[in-house]
Design a protein around this motif. Structure first.
Motif, short mmCIF file in Angstrom:
data_model
loop_
_atom_site.label_atom_id
_atom_site.label_comp_id
_atom_site.label_asym_id
_atom_site.label_seq_id
_atom_site.Cartn_x
_atom_site.Cartn_y
_atom_site.Cartn_z
N ALA A 139 37.35 29.89 24.99
CA ALA A 139 37.96 29.27 26.16
C ALA A 139 36.89 28.77 27.13
O ALA A 139 35.86 29.42 27.32
N GLN A 140 37.16 27.65 27.75
CA GLN A 140 36.28 27.11 28.78
C GLN A 140 36.95 27.27 30.14
O GLN A 140 38.06 26.81 30.34
N GLY A 141 36.30 27.92 31.08
CA GLY A 141 36.88 28.12 32.39
C GLY A 141 37.92 29.22 32.37
O GLY A 141 37.99 30.04 31.45
N GLY A 142 38.75 29.23 33.40
CA GLY A 142 39.71 30.32 33.55
C GLY A 142 41.15 29.88 33.36
O GLY A 142 41.44 28.80 32.83
N LEU A 143 42.04 30.74 33.80
CA LEU A 143 43.47 30.49 33.67
C LEU A 143 43.94 29.50 34.73
O LEU A 143 43.40 29.45 35.84
N ALA A 180 38.15 33.51 38.20
CA ALA A 180 39.35 34.14 38.74
C ALA A 180 40.59 33.24 38.49
O ALA A 180 40.47 32.02 38.44
N PRO A 181 41.76 33.91 38.34
CA PRO A 181 41.97 35.36 38.37
C PRO A 181 41.70 36.00 37.01
O PRO A 181 41.93 35.38 35.97
N VAL A 182 41.18 37.23 37.03
CA VAL A 182 40.95 38.00 35.82
C VAL A 182 41.63 39.36 35.99
O VAL A 182 41.48 39.99 37.02
N LEU A 183 42.37 39.78 34.98
CA LEU A 183 43.03 41.09 35.01
C LEU A 183 42.05 42.13 34.48
O LEU A 183 41.63 42.07 33.32
N ALA A 184 41.66 43.08 35.33
CA ALA A 184 40.70 44.11 34.93
C ALA A 184 41.32 44.99 33.84
O ALA A 184 42.44 45.48 33.99
N ALA A 185 40.60 45.17 32.75
CA ALA A 185 41.07 45.98 31.63
C ALA A 185 40.56 47.41 31.75
O ALA A 185 39.47 47.66 32.27
#
Length: 508
Positions: A139-143, A180-185
């Motif tokens: 993937a390139q970049g985020g959501l 961002a945003p990233v969901l912490a695992a």
């Protein structure tokens, strides 16, 4: 030793399987192995929390690519164990075979739209486990769009258990940059090999515990992009005196550190070096600082001489130096110019030439690295360095031709030969005054003992030219372990870290 690779390296190793160059269905076999490993990791994590499997709820957030397919196949296996599974199709579309297997196993799938973000976030947030399988290593970049809204909502609700499939969505597998945003695992289950972005900040902030699932591509992987030393590596590489050793054969370290403003830095650096087992420490500096060093470390030989007249195997310069003390700064320059291995910390960094040598190890924190890069014509403020630690330390090593250790929650070491190490044994309690001075001492102590031992590293699969980076990584690991031991889960002082480092060395 943990070897980590960029997403590009892993995808190249996977390519013959996915192209069916190794036979029909080879790609499907990789996906099934990944899904099986992911499902078992989820089961182990739930059982580790004392939770029964039958009737537990799973929400898999599935993108449309192979990462989503891995998640759907894993959820199908979990459904077969009696777990209630729901798939949120974040792109409206999904991996065909994975979705078919998921539905066949009794899973329920729903498409994410702009209208149901809040509803699906509440559903997923209430599940016993959330599997993040939206974006993979390519993937390139985020959501963006509704998927970004879903992750933002989940981040606020903080589900009980989050498991990332291969890599948390939005984290760059190559660099560790987080979009961002990233969901912490709580747990990242990664396939084939650890990804470099999981072992560098800020990616490591979101990865949680990392578990690697072999899938059959391991033999096709190239030279790793990043490595992490473990206890068994330290046991093999750390020095141990021979029967007829004497103080000179065990290494002599010269120390140029401390000032009237920061006399304790010299003491802590000397304590770190002694804890690392060096045979002798010779201190050069102001008389008042030397007196304090003698009182705290009577083993140290103190003088006010010149670098050229001081016989040592390595130098430590910079800890606690005052930028107004030209004599100490000149000693630091002389040491870096001596050709001997030199650890340059704190106050020495602005005083040294722009171009150095691999045996010179620079040890900045993020702010100091920003200032160093600024002097070299690269405009990166502290926030930018912290947002891309691996890229920043790589750039600094390339420009200075020195070995660069970037201090932080994850300590990164880069050699100008493009060998990289990542260590993360430390506790946040170690963010305390003087901790870096102890680290500098440990690095210096190890440089004096094994810096000339080319065979030690070559025999262990470490390029001898990159041994300076390996020594810095060894020291960072000892330092981190000592901090954990001294802390015991609570506050710690730099002196406590130095005292504990001796015990860590003994155990390793």
């Amino acid at each position: 030793m943990i070897s980590a690779y960029t997403g590009t390296q892993v995808r190249e190793a996977e390519k013959p399987f996915l192209d069916d160059a190794l036979g029909p269905g080879a790609g499907a076999v990789l996906m099934q192995r990944a899904a099986y490993g992911l499902a078992n990791a989820v089961i182990s994590a739930l059982r580790g929390r004392g939770q029964r499997l039958y009737g537990s709820s799973v929400a898999v957030l599935a993108g449309k690519g192979n990462n989503g397919g891995d998640g759907l196949f894993a959820a199908a296996l979990l459904s077969g164990r009696g777990m209630r599974t729901t798939a949120v199709l974040t792109a409206g579309d999904a991996h065909d075979a994975g979705l078919a297997a998921f539905r066949k196993a009794g899973g329920h799938a729903v498409s994410l739209t702009g209208d149901n973000v809040t509803e699906l976030a509440a559903m997923a947030g209430g599940a016993d486990v959330v599997i993040d399988a939206i974006l993979g290593t390519g993937a390139q970049g985020g959501l963006r769009g509704a998927a970004a809204g879903l992750i933002e909502a989940l981040g606020r609700s903080r589900p009980d258990l989050v498991v990332a499939c291969d890599i948390p969505s939005g984290v760059d597998a190559d660099t560790g940059e987080a979009h961002a945003p990233v969901l912490a695992a709580d747990l990242t289950v990664t396939f084939g090999a650890a990804k470099a972005g999981l072992l560098a900040d800020p990616g490591a902030d979101f990865a949680g515990r990392v578990r690697v699932i072999p899938i059959g591509i391991e033999g096709a992987l190239p030279w790793p992009a990043l490595r992490r030393l473990e206890a068994r590596d330290l046991s093999a590489l750390l020095p141990s005196p021979e029967r007829r050793a004497h103080k000179y054969s065990r290494g002599v370290l010269g120390v140029v550190a401390g000032s009237s403003a920061y006399p304790g830095a010299a003491v802590l650096a000397c304590k770190g070096a002694l804890a690392a087992g060096v045979g002798m420490v010779r201190y050069l500096g102001p008389a008042d600082v030397a007196d304090l060093v003698r009182q705290s470390c009577p083993e140290v030989v103190c003088s006010a001489g010149a670098v050229a007249d001081t016989h040592v195997q390595a130098w430590l310069v910079g800890s606690g130096l005052d930028d107004s003390d030209e004599q100490q700064l000149q000693r630091a320059r002389d040491a870096a110019d001596s050709g001997l291995p030199t650890i340059a910390d704190a106050g020495a960094l602005p005083a040294l030439p722009e171009v150095l040598a691999p045996q010179v190890i620079l040890t900045p924190h993020a702010g100091e690295l920003s200032a160093l890069l600024e002097r070299l014509g690269v405009s990166l403020d502290r926030a930018a360095v912290e947002a891309s630690t691996l890229g920043a330390v790589r750039r600094a090593a390339g420009l200075t031709e020195a070995t660069v250790l970037l201090k932080g929650a994850t300590t990164l070491v880069a050699s100008p030969f493009q060998d990289f190490f990542s260590q993360a044994e430390a506790t946040p309690w170690m963010a305390t005054a003087g901790s870096g001075d102890v680290l500098a001492g440990i690095i210096g102590g190890l440089l004096a003992q094994v810096g000339a031992d080319v065979g030690r590293f070559g025999d262990y699969g470490i390029d001898p030219d990159a041994r300076w980076a390996a020594i810095a990584a060894m020291a960072a690991s000892v330092h981190g372990r000592a901090g954990v031991r001294a802390s015991g889960g609570g506050p710690v002082t730099a002196s406590g870290i130095a005292d504990a480092a001796r015990e860590v060395m003994r155990e390793l």
